[in-house]
Design a protein around this motif. Sequence first.
Motif, PDB file in Angstrom:
ATOM      1  N   ALA A 273      38.096  38.950  35.480  1.00  0.00           N
ATOM      2  CA  ALA A 273      39.513  39.128  35.790  1.00  0.00           C
ATOM      3  C   ALA A 273      40.123  39.929  34.651  1.00  0.00           C
ATOM      4  N   VAL A 274      40.718  41.069  34.973  1.00  0.00           N
ATOM      5  CA  VAL A 274      41.214  41.981  33.939  1.00  0.00           C
ATOM      6  C   VAL A 274      42.689  42.305  34.176  1.00  0.00           C
ATOM      7  N   HIS A 275      43.338  42.768  33.129  1.00  0.00           N
ATOM      8  CA  HIS A 275      44.734  43.167  33.223  1.00  0.00           C
ATOM      9  C   HIS A 275      44.856  44.537  33.886  1.00  0.00           C
ATOM     10  N   GLY A 276      45.847  44.676  34.752  1.00  0.00           N
ATOM     11  CA  GLY A 276      46.166  45.970  35.329  1.00  0.00           C
ATOM     12  C   GLY A 276      45.358  46.309  36.569  1.00  0.00           C
ATOM     13  N   PHE A 277      45.634  47.503  37.097  1.00  0.00           N
ATOM     14  CA  PHE A 277      45.003  47.956  38.337  1.00  0.00           C
ATOM     15  C   PHE A 277      44.228  49.249  38.102  1.00  0.00           C
ATOM     16  N   PHE A 278      43.122  49.398  38.811  1.00  0.00           N
ATOM     17  CA  PHE A 278      42.230  50.531  38.641  1.00  0.00           C
ATOM     18  C   PHE A 278      42.660  51.702  39.532  1.00  0.00           C
ATOM     19  N   SER A 279      42.541  52.902  38.984  1.00  0.00           N
ATOM     20  CA  SER A 279      42.806  54.093  39.796  1.00  0.00           C
ATOM     21  C   SER A 279      41.617  54.422  40.684  1.00  0.00           C
ATOM     22  N   GLN A 280      40.411  54.011  40.252  1.00  0.00           N
ATOM     23  CA  GLN A 280      39.200  54.180  41.051  1.00  0.00           C
ATOM     24  C   GLN A 280      38.632  52.811  41.381  1.00  0.00           C
ATOM     25  N   LYS A 281      38.228  52.600  42.621  1.00  0.00           N
ATOM     26  CA  LYS A 281      37.746  51.290  43.042  1.00  0.00           C
ATOM     27  C   LYS A 281      36.346  50.979  42.527  1.00  0.00           C
ATOM     28  N   LYS A 282      35.594  51.998  42.146  1.00  0.00           N
ATOM     29  CA  LYS A 282      34.293  51.761  41.541  1.00  0.00           C
ATOM     30  C   LYS A 282      33.953  52.921  40.620  1.00  0.00           C
ATOM     31  N   GLY A 283      33.035  52.661  39.691  1.00  0.00           N
ATOM     32  CA  GLY A 283      32.667  53.711  38.756  1.00  0.00           C
ATOM     33  C   GLY A 283      31.571  53.258  37.816  1.00  0.00           C
TER      34      GLY A 283
ATOM     35  N   PRO B  95      28.288  28.871  40.723  1.00  0.00           N
ATOM     36  CA  PRO B  95      29.684  28.487  40.993  1.00  0.00           C
ATOM     37  C   PRO B  95      30.503  28.424  39.700  1.00  0.00           C
ATOM     38  N   PHE B  96      31.800  28.655  39.820  1.00  0.00           N
ATOM     39  CA  PHE B  96      32.699  28.540  38.672  1.00  0.00           C
ATOM     40  C   PHE B  96      32.856  27.067  38.302  1.00  0.00           C
ATOM     41  N   THR B  97      32.810  26.772  37.022  1.00  0.00           N
ATOM     42  CA  THR B  97      32.965  25.393  36.565  1.00  0.00           C
ATOM     43  C   THR B  97      34.301  25.163  35.865  1.00  0.00           C
ATOM     44  N   ASP B  98      35.041  26.233  35.585  1.00  0.00           N
ATOM     45  CA  ASP B  98      36.359  26.106  34.969  1.00  0.00           C
ATOM     46  C   ASP B  98      37.197  27.320  35.380  1.00  0.00           C
ATOM     47  N   LEU B  99      38.347  27.475  34.773  1.00  0.00           N
ATOM     48  CA  LEU B  99      39.261  28.586  35.068  1.00  0.00           C
ATOM     49  C   LEU B  99      39.580  28.676  36.557  1.00  0.00           C
ATOM     50  N   LYS B 100      39.767  27.506  37.164  1.00  0.00           N
ATOM     51  CA  LYS B 100      40.098  27.503  38.592  1.00  0.00           C
ATOM     52  C   LYS B 100      41.391  28.274  38.866  1.00  0.00           C
ATOM     53  N   GLU B 101      42.315  28.239  37.896  1.00  0.00           N
ATOM     54  CA  GLU B 101      43.583  28.928  38.093  1.00  0.00           C
ATOM     55  C   GLU B 101      43.427  30.447  38.118  1.00  0.00           C
ATOM     56  N   ILE B 102      42.334  30.942  37.524  1.00  0.00           N
ATOM     57  CA  ILE B 102      42.074  32.387  37.509  1.00  0.00           C
ATOM     58  C   ILE B 102      41.131  32.777  38.637  1.00  0.00           C
ATOM     59  N   PHE B 103      40.017  32.073  38.782  1.00  0.00           N
ATOM     60  CA  PHE B 103      38.964  32.496  39.712  1.00  0.00           C
ATOM     61  C   PHE B 103      39.112  31.922  41.125  1.00  0.00           C
ATOM     62  N   GLN B 104      40.163  31.146  41.376  1.00  0.00           N
ATOM     63  CA  GLN B 104      40.341  30.518  42.694  1.00  0.00           C
ATOM     64  C   GLN B 104      40.282  31.521  43.859  1.00  0.00           C
ATOM     65  N   PRO B 105      40.790  32.763  43.705  1.00  0.00           N
ATOM     66  CA  PRO B 105      40.730  33.692  44.841  1.00  0.00           C
ATOM     67  C   PRO B 105      39.351  34.263  45.136  1.00  0.00           C
ATOM     68  N   ILE B 106      38.359  33.987  44.289  1.00  0.00           N
ATOM     69  CA  ILE B 106      37.058  34.638  44.407  1.00  0.00           C
ATOM     70  C   ILE B 106      36.024  33.686  44.995  1.00  0.00           C
ATOM     71  N   ASP B 107      35.317  34.136  46.028  1.00  0.00           N
ATOM     72  CA  ASP B 107      34.170  33.422  46.586  1.00  0.00           C
ATOM     73  C   ASP B 107      32.913  33.936  45.889  1.00  0.00           C
TER      74      ASP B 107
END
Length: 305
Positions: free
Chosen positions: A175-185, A289-301
């Motif tokens: 999880a990083v700050h900001g948005f990417f101009s390219q979706k992959k690279g 599976p994620f074991t912590d940081l549920k508040e950050i990684f909750q949107p990710i399967d």
Amino acid sequence: MLNPKRMGEWLQINIPTEWEGKTVDEIFRHIWEAPKKTTHQFRMENKVLLDGSRVNWNMPLAAGSKLLLHLFEEEELRVRPNAQEIDILFEDDHVLIINKPPFMNTHPNDRDTDTLMNAAVFYLQAQGESRNIHQIHRLDRDTSGAILFAKHALAGSILDRMLEQRGIKRTYIAAVHGFFSQKKGIINKPIGRDRHHATRRRVSPSGQAAITHYQLVKEDKNRQISYVKCWLETGRTHQIRVHLSHLGHPIVGDTLYGGQPTINRQALHAARLEFIHPFTMESIICHAPFTDLKEIFQPIDVFSI
């Protein structure tokens, strides 16, 4: 696919048709690509038998004959066992894959024996196995996720070579700050030490070659966070953290590289590990599976990574 069978301290492999006509020397050198030192040890110490007798290393093998490898003898432990719970993702006679928690070092040093390796050695000892496991790769102390250990020396040497030749794929989610101009690279920037800081690394023309692939997974517009998956062609210290920070997208919580301290560690997790098993030839794919940081990684399967 091979179906090896453990028999006490020995591993029995029924020679498959695709190995017919090959020699034991060819199997060690060309199929497993085992180091010369390891191969020499197995030859000199008579650790390979064919149908119960000492093998001729240069004799062509017949399909269906039984190859025996002495892999599982007891060893004097080099690492002090330490009782801790571990989350096992995959295990057989040859490998152990653990979901490493954050805030734990991978391997011991002079000051720290409270590590994942100490816990893994204790786990094997509790199963009746006095064994020195081999760490194939590492994760930073605050990084969580899948990490691979070998349970005997031959597996360790083969997997070390596979890692070096990019035969083991490790996929991370950050999880990083900001948005990417390219979706992959691809980030192809050498990494070296930062001479102004003892532990920090930086992109440097005089550093070691480092290549990171990334792909956008999801964006959180409200929190100004992007989720990216990354996989490596090289394994430099702090590689993903340095490369993403260099792009202007430091990892959330990674204060060493510019991330905001909104959580108590960098939001970096080794989500997926995959390789071809050197003794069964199966495709092994593990999700951690994620074991912590549920508040950050909750949107990710994690199982979709």
